[in-house]
Design a protein around this motif. Sequence first.
Motif, PDB file in Angstrom:
ATOM      1  N   HIS A 131       0.833  -1.204   0.000  1.00 43.30           N
ATOM      2  CA  HIS A 131       0.000   0.000   0.000  1.00 43.30           C
ATOM      3  C   HIS A 131       0.867   1.254   0.000  1.00 43.30           C
ATOM      4  CE1 HIS A 131      -3.226   2.766   0.928  1.00 43.30           C
ATOM      5  NE2 HIS A 131      -2.571   3.179   2.006  1.00 43.30           N
ATOM      6  N   LYS A 133       1.473   4.865   1.024  1.00 38.49           N
ATOM      7  CA  LYS A 133       0.995   5.724   2.107  1.00 38.49           C
ATOM      8  C   LYS A 133       0.914   7.174   1.634  1.00 38.49           C
ATOM      9  CE  LYS A 133       3.375   2.706   5.410  1.00 38.49           C
ATOM     10  NZ  LYS A 133       4.088   1.917   4.398  1.00 38.49           N
ATOM     11  N   ASP A 134      -0.045   7.923   2.183  1.00 36.83           N
ATOM     12  CA  ASP A 134      -0.203   9.314   1.742  1.00 36.83           C
ATOM     13  C   ASP A 134       0.653  10.290   2.544  1.00 36.83           C
ATOM     14  OD1 ASP A 134      -1.529   9.551   4.175  1.00 36.83           O
ATOM     15  OD2 ASP A 134      -3.523   9.611   3.268  1.00 36.83           O
ATOM     16  N   HIS A 135       1.120   9.891   3.734  1.00 38.10           N
ATOM     17  CA  HIS A 135       2.002  10.731   4.554  1.00 38.10           C
ATOM     18  C   HIS A 135       1.422  12.140   4.721  1.00 38.10           C
ATOM     19  CE1 HIS A 135       5.251   7.729   4.644  1.00 38.10           C
ATOM     20  NE2 HIS A 135       4.941   7.484   3.382  1.00 38.10           N
ATOM     21  N   GLU A 143       5.398   9.569  -1.546  1.00 38.61           N
ATOM     22  CA  GLU A 143       5.731   8.173  -1.827  1.00 38.61           C
ATOM     23  C   GLU A 143       5.111   7.778  -3.165  1.00 38.61           C
ATOM     24  OE1 GLU A 143       6.204   5.033   1.356  1.00 38.61           O
ATOM     25  OE2 GLU A 143       4.258   4.470   0.497  1.00 38.61           O
ATOM     26  N   ASN A 146       5.764   1.440  -3.154  1.00 42.97           N
ATOM     27  CA  ASN A 146       6.099   0.815  -1.879  1.00 42.97           C
ATOM     28  C   ASN A 146       6.129  -0.695  -2.090  1.00 42.97           C
ATOM     29  OD1 ASN A 146       6.676   0.655   0.860  1.00 42.97           O
ATOM     30  ND2 ASN A 146       4.526   0.595   1.463  1.00 42.97           N
ATOM     31  N   GLU A 149       6.359  -4.627   2.160  1.00 42.77           N
ATOM     32  CA  GLU A 149       6.042  -4.245   3.539  1.00 42.77           C
ATOM     33  C   GLU A 149       5.882  -5.503   4.388  1.00 42.77           C
ATOM     34  OE1 GLU A 149       5.627  -1.099   6.160  1.00 42.77           O
ATOM     35  OE2 GLU A 149       5.704  -0.850   3.982  1.00 42.77           O
TER      36      GLU A 149
END
Length: 303
Positions: A131, A133-135, A143, A146, A149
């Motif tokens: 996934h 991430k939007d941070h 990002e 990814n 994970e």
Amino acid sequence: MAKKSGGDWRCVYALDQRRRPVSGSSKELAEAIRHGADLRIYTEFFHDEHINTASTEHELIREVADFRVTYLLESRWTAGIVTLRLPISLPEGFGPRPSMSFFLYNEDGLQGIARPHLDRSRATGKPGPSHIKDHKEMPKYHELENWDEGTNAPSSSFFYEFDVFRFLVNEGWEEVFAHTGDGTVESGSLEALVEGFARGREVKVSVRGLCADMEAPHTGIGHEVFIQTGSCYYYSERKQFIAGSHPVVRVRPAIPLQYMSKGWDFGWLMLRTDGLVVRWLVDPYTLQFQKSQSRHSIRWFVR
């Protein structure tokens, strides 16, 4: 082969916050790397925007990172990888888990991170896309991809809007010898390499096609990987020079250079002037070591 004047660092290329060129040129950067130059990258950011977004301390931080492995792709595109860093938790100490922080920067400011964990904790995920991430808490961090994970070797591609990127090079290296994968001399001389090494000069190599076995079929992206060496040896009767490399991170060749699932590893090399390269590489997902060998054209530099 003309000796480069060196010893000092100079900025040959710079980008602004939007990764637009503001001085120098990518061609000048590539030319410096082609001749063995060391690479460091200067950036600026604020503590509360990048380190601790819950902080009220809006303090400017200036960073210079040392990219001990550099790539020249298709003789025109530059990328560098940090190979000796563990995760730093500014300003207190280190991060929560022991791992390597293999930061990767491209000449256009595209960045990446591969993080092989060293504590042998049980994996909770499987290799593959993860996934993105939007941070939201860090608006300047974007990002893009990814991977993996929950495995022992997560990686990602991203860019952070640093206030400035400055590509700094040290051009103190002198190319003294070059040969093909079967040891045929292309330029310079073995004697010049041996003379420099015997005087205590440092040794650096450029290995052509080091990551070719990682490429997808029929891609064939030309690449050189530049790595400094440590201990060196000369067999005086058989006239053979041997060097042990510093750590190297191998990445599947692409422009730009990016981490992806099962597309990178790391380890050490033993290099000989007959073109043989013996590899002791680590599978980042299992931390298992595996030995292999291949033959490559190599250029040798001394400083």
